[in-house]
Design a protein around this motif. Structure first.
Motif, mmCIF file in Angstrom:
data_model
loop_
_atom_site.group_PDB
_atom_site.id
_atom_site.type_symbol
_atom_site.label_atom_id
_atom_site.label_comp_id
_atom_site.label_asym_id
_atom_site.label_seq_id
_atom_site.Cartn_x
_atom_site.Cartn_y
_atom_site.Cartn_z
ATOM 1 N N LEU A 130 -10.812 9.549 11.966
ATOM 2 C CA LEU A 130 -9.809 9.039 11.042
ATOM 3 C C LEU A 130 -9.692 9.936 9.811
ATOM 4 O O LEU A 130 -8.580 10.289 9.377
ATOM 5 C CB LEU A 130 -10.168 7.620 10.604
ATOM 6 C CG LEU A 130 -9.940 6.492 11.610
ATOM 7 C CD1 LEU A 130 -10.538 5.194 11.084
ATOM 8 C CD2 LEU A 130 -8.464 6.307 11.898
ATOM 9 N N SER A 131 -10.827 10.305 9.242
ATOM 10 C CA SER A 131 -10.822 11.146 8.042
ATOM 11 C C SER A 131 -10.180 12.495 8.319
ATOM 12 O O SER A 131 -9.389 12.994 7.514
ATOM 13 C CB SER A 131 -12.253 11.325 7.521
ATOM 14 O OG SER A 131 -12.830 10.088 7.176
ATOM 15 N N GLU A 132 -10.498 13.080 9.460
ATOM 16 C CA GLU A 132 -9.949 14.397 9.794
ATOM 17 C C GLU A 132 -8.436 14.331 10.014
ATOM 18 O O GLU A 132 -7.693 15.213 9.566
ATOM 19 C CB GLU A 132 -10.638 14.935 11.054
ATOM 20 C CG GLU A 132 -10.294 16.370 11.394
ATOM 21 C CD GLU A 132 -10.782 17.351 10.345
ATOM 22 O OE1 GLU A 132 -10.149 18.417 10.203
ATOM 23 O OE2 GLU A 132 -11.789 17.048 9.672
ATOM 24 N N TYR A 133 -7.982 13.281 10.694
ATOM 25 C CA TYR A 133 -6.551 13.154 10.978
ATOM 26 C C TYR A 133 -5.745 12.992 9.693
ATOM 27 O O TYR A 133 -4.745 13.684 9.473
ATOM 28 C CB TYR A 133 -6.307 11.964 11.913
ATOM 29 C CG TYR A 133 -4.849 11.647 12.120
ATOM 30 C CD1 TYR A 133 -4.078 12.386 13.016
ATOM 31 C CD2 TYR A 133 -4.227 10.621 11.411
ATOM 32 C CE1 TYR A 133 -2.736 12.106 13.203
ATOM 33 C CE2 TYR A 133 -2.888 10.335 11.589
ATOM 34 C CZ TYR A 133 -2.147 11.080 12.486
ATOM 35 O OH TYR A 133 -0.818 10.809 12.657
ATOM 36 N N TYR A 134 -6.169 12.060 8.829
ATOM 37 C CA TYR A 134 -5.390 11.791 7.628
ATOM 38 C C TYR A 134 -5.562 12.876 6.562
ATOM 39 O O TYR A 134 -4.683 13.084 5.738
ATOM 40 C CB TYR A 134 -5.765 10.422 7.059
ATOM 41 C CG TYR A 134 -5.149 9.296 7.843
ATOM 42 C CD1 TYR A 134 -3.792 9.002 7.726
ATOM 43 C CD2 TYR A 134 -5.912 8.547 8.737
ATOM 44 C CE1 TYR A 134 -3.212 7.988 8.454
ATOM 45 C CE2 TYR A 134 -5.343 7.526 9.467
ATOM 46 C CZ TYR A 134 -3.991 7.251 9.329
ATOM 47 O OH TYR A 134 -3.424 6.244 10.076
ATOM 48 N N SER B 117 -5.905 8.051 -4.249
ATOM 49 C CA SER B 117 -6.927 8.402 -3.267
ATOM 50 C C SER B 117 -6.920 7.316 -2.198
ATOM 51 O O SER B 117 -6.504 6.187 -2.443
ATOM 52 C CB SER B 117 -8.304 8.522 -3.915
ATOM 53 O OG SER B 117 -8.677 7.288 -4.506
ATOM 54 N N TYR B 118 -7.388 7.657 -0.994
ATOM 55 C CA TYR B 118 -7.333 6.735 0.134
ATOM 56 C C TYR B 118 -8.710 6.544 0.764
ATOM 57 O O TYR B 118 -9.514 7.478 0.836
ATOM 58 C CB TYR B 118 -6.384 7.260 1.227
ATOM 59 C CG TYR B 118 -4.935 7.342 0.823
ATOM 60 C CD1 TYR B 118 -4.218 6.202 0.513
ATOM 61 C CD2 TYR B 118 -4.291 8.572 0.757
ATOM 62 C CE1 TYR B 118 -2.890 6.283 0.146
ATOM 63 C CE2 TYR B 118 -2.957 8.661 0.399
ATOM 64 C CZ TYR B 118 -2.261 7.517 0.085
ATOM 65 O OH TYR B 118 -0.948 7.590 -0.276
ATOM 66 N N SER B 119 -8.964 5.318 1.203
ATOM 67 C CA SER B 119 -10.080 4.999 2.084
ATOM 68 C C SER B 119 -9.515 4.204 3.254
ATOM 69 O O SER B 119 -8.339 3.815 3.250
ATOM 70 C CB SER B 119 -11.152 4.200 1.352
ATOM 71 O OG SER B 119 -11.780 4.984 0.361
#
Length: 493
Positions: free
Chosen positions: A269-273, A394-396
């Motif tokens: 998820l982190s890599e995609y977004y 920022s996003y989580s």
């Protein structure tokens, strides 16, 4: 199934699908073919237990493009069974001798307790102490900028509510059980004043039932059914079904493999977004900006940067332009499609294109927004305010109820932000300028579907673009050049 007991589960190979989403490879089935199986599940009020592991349970084991995978096996259970075994999990286990995977149900899954996000409980609004707790936390003084003070006050309110909840509010289900036991003891006892005690316990029990129902009503998000009619069982089953449906147990990577655990899911998820929200650093906007008219005057800028007044905040707003309705566009689009569908004669051909902008909010370049606003005449102070709102985000990720990951984006505008639709309309001025330029150079021609109507050329958010094109090699070449130019700038709005 009425003759069965209340708590039961049925599992195995149903040899059927609920939708094409659970089918990989091969031809899609007709949507009507899923109707009977879905009707069977709804008629018996069954809840799908979900799964952990790979999403399919059967494969034809072919190589290459001929491989087909489907989720034919599943676990379906009654509401009472889910309530009795809330921790139950169904795992898809590998097998060697069969083309189906094993279904392994663990009724006491050893899952680690995760730190949950903060949610405001509607039951707190029924307690008069809630207001005092929030006011006390909000009055605390903090040092820093005005926005920093607001964020700190909100955090203090959250902490104060959680501390107050631990002291005052317990689990409604446990409270109901305790009150029932007390009620039985009072009724069986021989103490005086039994009637008054029974009445008081019944009143407390009724209040606890209402709190329990309100709690599950909020979690179920079922807006069509009101609380107050003892719908706790329905709300609870809705929550359980939604929770299992929304649980992400596996995720397919870009290379076609599948994540094995939540750590790999979080990394994917982190890599995609991170890739989605990273700017491509475009520089050449001149061909777009040269066609942008300067429409913002000094008087408008003065109104934009002056302090906000209470009477400027409207309770509801249905459209962006006074005197117009958003549904007007729908009516116009319907009329033009009706015109195109019924046109059978003539030497001029017409066509309609639906342009679906993929991840349009996420791909907006901040630099392009700033340049575009300056070109339209917005004053530097207002543009700086807007850019600050865009660049301080920022996003989580909410992964199965747990906050994971952290991303600092360099492009994109936020979903559900009240400011985002207006910013997107400003960005769409770039597309509009290219369209008007193409019309001026006769690369596109609007549709005239009635004698008294001007030629019509428009686009909507999920873009339906109508234009006329004479079927000649020259017109086809000009249209082709226009769409190539559009594709070159697609990542800027």
């Amino acid at each position: 199934m009425k003759e069965w007991e209340e708590a039961w589960i049925i599992m195995g190979d149903f040899n059927d699908l609920r939708s094409n989403e659970k089918k990989w490879g091969g031809k899609d089935r007709a949507e009507g073919s899923f109707r009977e199986f879905n009707r069977f599940i709804r008629a018996n009020n069954l809840i799908d237990l979900g799964y952990q592991g790979v999403p399919w349970t059967w494969s034809n084991s072919w190589d290459g493009d001929g491989e087909v995978k489907e989720m034919l096996d599943r676990c379906l259970c009654s509401t009472e069974w889910v309530q009795r075994y809330e921790k139950a999990r169904c795992n898809h286990g590998e097998t060697e001798a069969s083309d189906h995977l094993m279904l392994i149900v663990d009724t006491n899954s050893d899952t680690k307790r995760k730190k949950r996000r903060f949610y405001f409980d509607q039951r707190w609004t029924k307690n008069l102490e809630t207001k005092e707790v929030i006011q006390g936390a909000w009055r605390k003084d903090h040092l820093g900028s005005r926005m920093f003070k607001v964020t700190r006050k909100i955090k203090e309110c959250r902490i104060a509510i959680l501390e107050w909840r631990k002291k005052v509010q317990g689990n409604s289900k446990v409270r109901i059980k305790e009150l029932k036991e007390k009620l039985i003891k009072v009724r069986e006892g021989n103490d005086g004043g039994k009637c008054g005690q029974v009445a008081e316990l019944k009143s407390q029990l009724s209040k606890s039932y209402k709190e329990e129902e309100l709690y599950w009503s909020q979690k179920s998000r079922s807006k069509w059914l009101k609380e107050g009619d003892r719908n706790t069982v329905f709300f609870h089953s809705t929550v359980m079904a939604k929770k299992r449906r929304n649980t992400i147990s596996t995720l397919q990577k870009n290379d076609g493999t599948w994540c094995k655990d939540e750590q790999e899911i979080e990394e994917e998820l982190s890599e995609y977004y991170k890739d989605l929200f990273t700017t491509t650093s475009p520089d050449n906007f001149e061909d777009i900006l040269t066609e942008i008219p300067n429409t913002i005057c000094s008087q408008m800028n003065e109104q934009l940067i002056r302090p906000v007044e209470e009477n400027e905040i409207s309770n509801s707003q249905s459209a962006f332009i006074p005197g117009r309705q958003i549904l007007d566009n729908v009516v116009v689009a319907h009329e033009i499609l009706h015109f195109l569908k019924n046109r059978r004669k003539g030497r001029v051909g017409y066509m309609a294109l639906k342009l679906d902008m993929s991840k349009v909010y996420d791909r907006v370049e901040w630099k392009f927004v700033g340049r575009l606003m300056m070109e339209m005449g917005f004053c530097p102070i207002f543009v700086r305010w807007i850019m600050t709102c865009l660049s301080t985000v920022s996003y989580s990720f909410n992964l199965n109820g747990q906050k994971v990951g952290y991303i600092q984006p360099s492009r994109g505008i936020r979903q559900c932000d009240p400011l985002s639709p207006y910013l997107f309309i400003i960005c769409a001025e770039g597309l509009s300028s290219l369209i008007h330029k193409a019309v001026a150079e006769k690369e596109l021609t609007g549709i005239k579907y009635a004698r008294i109507v001007r030629p019509f050329l428009t686009y909507f958010l999920q873009m339906i673009l109508y234009y006329a094109a004479k079927q000649t090699n020259r017109s086809r070449g000009r249209s082709k050049a226009f769409w190539k130019d559009m594709a070159k700038h697609q990542d800027r709005w």
